[in-house]
Motif scaffolding. Structure first.
Motif, PDB file in Angstrom:
ATOM      1  N   ASP A  76      72.817  68.083 186.802  1.00 45.70           N
ATOM      2  CA  ASP A  76      72.318  66.885 186.126  1.00 45.70           C
ATOM      3  C   ASP A  76      73.413  65.824 186.097  1.00 45.70           C
ATOM      4  O   ASP A  76      74.509  66.062 185.579  1.00 45.70           O
ATOM      5  CB  ASP A  76      71.877  67.221 184.697  1.00 45.70           C
ATOM      6  CG  ASP A  76      70.659  68.127 184.676  1.00 45.70           C
ATOM      7  OD1 ASP A  76      69.823  68.009 185.587  1.00 45.70           O
ATOM      8  OD2 ASP A  76      70.560  68.962 183.751  1.00 45.70           O
ATOM      9  N   TYR A  77      73.096  64.653 186.638  1.00 41.08           N
ATOM     10  CA  TYR A  77      74.029  63.538 186.605  1.00 41.08           C
ATOM     11  C   TYR A  77      73.657  62.606 185.458  1.00 41.08           C
ATOM     12  O   TYR A  77      72.478  62.372 185.190  1.00 41.08           O
ATOM     13  CB  TYR A  77      74.027  62.800 187.948  1.00 41.08           C
ATOM     14  CG  TYR A  77      74.525  63.668 189.093  1.00 41.08           C
ATOM     15  CD1 TYR A  77      75.852  64.046 189.165  1.00 41.08           C
ATOM     16  CD2 TYR A  77      73.645  64.124 190.079  1.00 41.08           C
ATOM     17  CE1 TYR A  77      76.315  64.856 190.201  1.00 41.08           C
ATOM     18  CE2 TYR A  77      74.095  64.932 191.122  1.00 41.08           C
ATOM     19  CZ  TYR A  77      75.428  65.292 191.170  1.00 41.08           C
ATOM     20  OH  TYR A  77      75.886  66.097 192.193  1.00 41.08           O
ATOM     21  N   LYS A  78      74.656  62.067 184.804  1.00 39.21           N
ATOM     22  CA  LYS A  78      74.439  61.345 183.550  1.00 39.21           C
ATOM     23  C   LYS A  78      73.972  59.913 183.748  1.00 39.21           C
ATOM     24  O   LYS A  78      73.468  59.293 182.809  1.00 39.21           O
ATOM     25  CB  LYS A  78      75.719  61.372 182.710  1.00 39.21           C
ATOM     26  CG  LYS A  78      76.090  62.768 182.206  1.00 39.21           C
ATOM     27  CD  LYS A  78      77.335  62.747 181.362  1.00 39.21           C
ATOM     28  CE  LYS A  78      77.605  64.108 180.712  1.00 39.21           C
ATOM     29  NZ  LYS A  78      77.788  65.179 181.718  1.00 39.21           N
ATOM     30  N   GLU A 127      81.813  68.503 185.519  1.00 37.67           N
ATOM     31  CA  GLU A 127      80.582  69.255 185.293  1.00 37.67           C
ATOM     32  C   GLU A 127      80.249  70.195 186.454  1.00 37.67           C
ATOM     33  O   GLU A 127      79.827  71.333 186.248  1.00 37.67           O
ATOM     34  CB  GLU A 127      79.410  68.298 185.053  1.00 37.67           C
ATOM     35  CG  GLU A 127      78.124  69.027 184.711  1.00 37.67           C
ATOM     36  CD  GLU A 127      77.021  68.095 184.267  1.00 37.67           C
ATOM     37  OE1 GLU A 127      75.877  68.559 184.135  1.00 37.67           O
ATOM     38  OE2 GLU A 127      77.301  66.907 184.028  1.00 37.67           O
TER      39      GLU A 127
END
Length: 329
Positions: free
Chosen positions: A86-88, A240
């Motif tokens: 998941d990229y923010k 991450e």
């Protein structure tokens, strides 16, 4: 000089589509020289403001999205393909295509593939676009080409931390198109098959075997030295895509069960200066990018080990079962 090509229209269209007012740009080290040129074109063509990330970048596992969250409307990341994480912030991944001037390097590679019929064709992101031409060339020379997708990778693509696209592929040998030795080393150790490198940067074809033997001797020396260690530092990445917290906790328990000490150390950037405060420790285990322990080991005074090498140190794995560390996405 290397020759890379970017799809600037893809970038401009995405910015307009998103209505992005502030755009972040992130490049791996070799592509940072293009940053200001692309920033100028984006600002000139779209009116958006550009924020260039000047930090080191090692892959799609190492985005600036956590730092730029709330600052940019869109992040444009160059040179890698997305991972299943998941990229923010909204992120556009732009492949940087190296332009191969001729197929001469493949002709050189044929000399090393003599007698081999089934060839696994492998490369990294920047060369994916000419796999089709390379496959056609090999087929014209009487070979059968096999490629498959891996976990989080495209057909024929390997990452520095993921060799799933080559595992269990029924081939006689692999042909790796690209530079350096780390990726073909990983292919060799993951498959135990011959690996030939076609390096378009050096315009050279070579066998990975000589390098593999040298690296394994170095790793054996690090492991032997670490067998005397009583105090270990377990390095955990805050990136991450590289953070393996559960693995780190398991390694701490493993070391503790052997009657030794282990300390969990959380950091963003692993380099010699960052470890200086911990020189009371005897060895370090890297749970971040697997390349750190292999590529950079000579920079460190204390042994840097992969989790699999720790198992050898503690007698839980035989040296004959040596394998590369991989991050399973």
């Amino acid at each position: 000089m290397t020759n890379y090509q970017f799809n600037i229209h893809q970038i401009l269209n995405k910015i307009r589509e998103q209505g992005a007012k502030i755009v972040g740009l992130q490049f791996p080290e070799g592509l940072k020289v293009h940053a200001t040129e692309l920033a100028h074109k984006i600002e000139d063509e779209t009116g958006a403001m550009v924020l260039i990330s000047g930090d080191p970048c090692y892959g799609a596992c190492d985005l600036s999205d956590n730092v730029m969250e709330g600052m940019v409307d869109l992040l444009v990341h160059f040179g890698h393909t997305p991972l299943p994480i998941d990229y923010k912030v909204p992120t556009l991944f732009v492949e940087a295509h190296y332009q191969l001037e001729s197929m001469e390097i493949l002709k050189e590679a044929l000399k090393f593939l003599e007698g081999k019929k089934k060839i696994g064709l492998v490369t990294t992101t920047q060369h994916l676009h000419f796999l089709e031409d390379a496959a056609h060339f090999l087929e014209e020379n009487g070979m059968e080409v096999l490629m498959k997708a891996g976990v989080g990778t495209l057909p024929g693509q390997v990452l520095g931390c993921n060799f799933s696209s080559v595992q269990d592929l029924p081939v006689d040998a692999f042909l790796y198109m690209g530079s350096g030795n780390f990726h073909p080393l990983g292919i060799k150790l993951s498959t135990q098959k011959p690996v030939i490198i076609a390096d378009p940067y050096l315009n050279q074809a070579r066998n990975i075997d000589e390098f593999t033997d040298r690296i394994l001797r170095i790793r054996f020396a690090r492991i032997t030295r670490a067998k005397e260690a009583n105090k270990f530092g377990i390095l955990i990445s805050s990136k991450e895509g590289q953070c393996r917290w559960e693995l780190a906790k398991d390694l701490k328990k493993m070391i503790y069960n052997e009657g030794k000490e282990a300390y969990l150390i959380f950091m963003n950037e692993i380099n010699p200066p960052s470890l200086l405060p911990y020189m009371d420790l005897d060895a370090f285990i890297v749970t971040a990018c697997p390349r750190i322990a292999i590529d950079d080991s000579k920079m460190y005074k204390k042994p840097l080990l992969t989790p699999q090498e720790l198992e050898i140190v503690l007698g839980r794995r035989e040296w004959e079962d040596y394998e590369m560390d991989e991050i399973k996405y």
